[in-house]
Design a protein around this motif. Structure first.
Motif, PDB file in Angstrom:
ATOM      1  N   VAL A   3      30.214  37.365 -28.575  1.00  0.00           N
ATOM      2  CA  VAL A   3      31.119  36.622 -27.709  1.00  0.00           C
ATOM      3  C   VAL A   3      32.471  36.535 -28.391  1.00  0.00           C
ATOM      4  O   VAL A   3      32.566  36.142 -29.551  1.00  0.00           O
ATOM      5  N   LEU A   4      33.511  36.925 -27.676  1.00  0.00           N
ATOM      6  CA  LEU A   4      34.875  36.807 -28.176  1.00  0.00           C
ATOM      7  C   LEU A   4      35.385  35.424 -27.812  1.00  0.00           C
ATOM      8  O   LEU A   4      35.413  35.054 -26.628  1.00  0.00           O
ATOM      9  N   GLN A   5      35.758  34.632 -28.815  1.00  0.00           N
ATOM     10  CA  GLN A   5      36.325  33.313 -28.564  1.00  0.00           C
ATOM     11  C   GLN A   5      37.774  33.333 -29.041  1.00  0.00           C
ATOM     12  O   GLN A   5      38.040  33.637 -30.202  1.00  0.00           O
ATOM     13  N   VAL A   6      38.679  33.043 -28.139  1.00  0.00           N
ATOM     14  CA  VAL A   6      40.102  33.051 -28.435  1.00  0.00           C
ATOM     15  C   VAL A   6      40.717  31.756 -27.942  1.00  0.00           C
ATOM     16  O   VAL A   6      40.182  31.107 -27.035  1.00  0.00           O
ATOM     17  N   GLN A   7      41.829  31.360 -28.546  1.00  0.00           N
ATOM     18  CA  GLN A   7      42.482  30.136 -28.103  1.00  0.00           C
ATOM     19  C   GLN A   7      43.989  30.268 -28.167  1.00  0.00           C
ATOM     20  O   GLN A   7      44.530  31.077 -28.921  1.00  0.00           O
ATOM     21  N   LEU A   8      44.651  29.451 -27.371  1.00  0.00           N
ATOM     22  CA  LEU A   8      46.103  29.432 -27.264  1.00  0.00           C
ATOM     23  C   LEU A   8      46.559  27.985 -27.237  1.00  0.00           C
ATOM     24  O   LEU A   8      46.030  27.175 -26.468  1.00  0.00           O
ATOM     25  N   GLU A   9      47.532  27.655 -28.069  1.00  0.00           N
ATOM     26  CA  GLU A   9      48.109  26.308 -28.045  1.00  0.00           C
ATOM     27  C   GLU A   9      49.127  26.228 -26.918  1.00  0.00           C
ATOM     28  O   GLU A   9      49.932  27.126 -26.722  1.00  0.00           O
ATOM     29  N   ILE A  10      49.057  25.134 -26.181  1.00  0.00           N
ATOM     30  CA  ILE A  10      49.898  24.911 -25.003  1.00  0.00           C
ATOM     31  C   ILE A  10      50.805  23.718 -25.260  1.00  0.00           C
ATOM     32  O   ILE A  10      50.334  22.646 -25.612  1.00  0.00           O
ATOM     33  N   CYS A  60      50.824  15.847 -23.101  1.00  0.00           N
ATOM     34  CA  CYS A  60      50.393  16.112 -24.478  1.00  0.00           C
ATOM     35  C   CYS A  60      50.210  17.613 -24.685  1.00  0.00           C
ATOM     36  O   CYS A  60      49.900  18.332 -23.743  1.00  0.00           O
ATOM     37  N   PRO A  61      50.325  18.073 -25.914  1.00  0.00           N
ATOM     38  CA  PRO A  61      49.936  19.463 -26.197  1.00  0.00           C
ATOM     39  C   PRO A  61      48.452  19.640 -25.888  1.00  0.00           C
ATOM     40  O   PRO A  61      47.681  18.669 -25.884  1.00  0.00           O
TER      41      PRO A  61
END
Length: 174
Positions: A3-10, A60-61
């Protein structure tokens, strides 16, 4: 199963919604989900709705996370989307009439996702949803409220006009 887990800060900025959609679309490569498939279209709409809610309602972020089963993964492995923010305000589905321009985000999430929910985390919360990777026509056949296609979900809203003619097309408003 890989499983590819990726994240992006907003950041708490409405411009982040378009950036989140572009980022999510770019992460589909290698997951076995083509960018022109109904599953991808639905996933991008869900990203848009959850990130919009975080940006508009919390100030909030936030962090957007995608869990994408690899291309060789079992076809039944779900795609998971999460948005975590630092606000302790619970997400509240709203009932709006056809004249309102907003307030339908969680109804769309409920109609498009196979499962969704939220939980408190520390001083904030995490809203999540999952899409099963089965054939999309069977999802759409269940109707709004039990997993509808993006087209059917929009079509089902009173007062929504102008979507016809775009059925079957991938779309992204940036």
């Amino acid at each position: 199963m890989q499983v590819l887990q990726v994240q992006l800060e907003i950041r708490p900025d409405p411009a982040e919604v378009g950036r989140a959609r572009r980022w999510a679309r770019s992460r589909l490569a290698g997951s076995g989900i083509g960018v022109d498939e109904p599953l991808a279209e639905t996933l991008i709409l869900l990203v848009s709705e959850l990130v919009t809610n975080a940006v508009v309602h919390t100030g909030c972020p936030a962090v957007l996370r995608l869990s994408l089963p690899g291309a060789a993964a079992e076809s039944a492995a779900p795609v998971r989307l999460e948005v975590a923010d630092r606000s302790d305000r619970a997400p509240v589905p709203r009932c709006v009439d056809g004249e309102e321009t907003g307030g339908r985000g969680l109804a769309l999430v409920d109609g498009l996702a196979d499962r969704w929910g939220w939980n408190r985390e520390g001083t904030g919360k995490r809203i999540w949803c999952e899409l099963d990777r089965r054939a999309q026509p069977s999802r759409a056949a269940t109707g709004f409220g039990g997993g509808a296609s993006a087209y059917e979900a929009y079509e089902g809203y009173e007062g929504y006009e102008g979507y016809e003619g775009y059925e079957g097309l991938a779309y992204e408003a940036v």
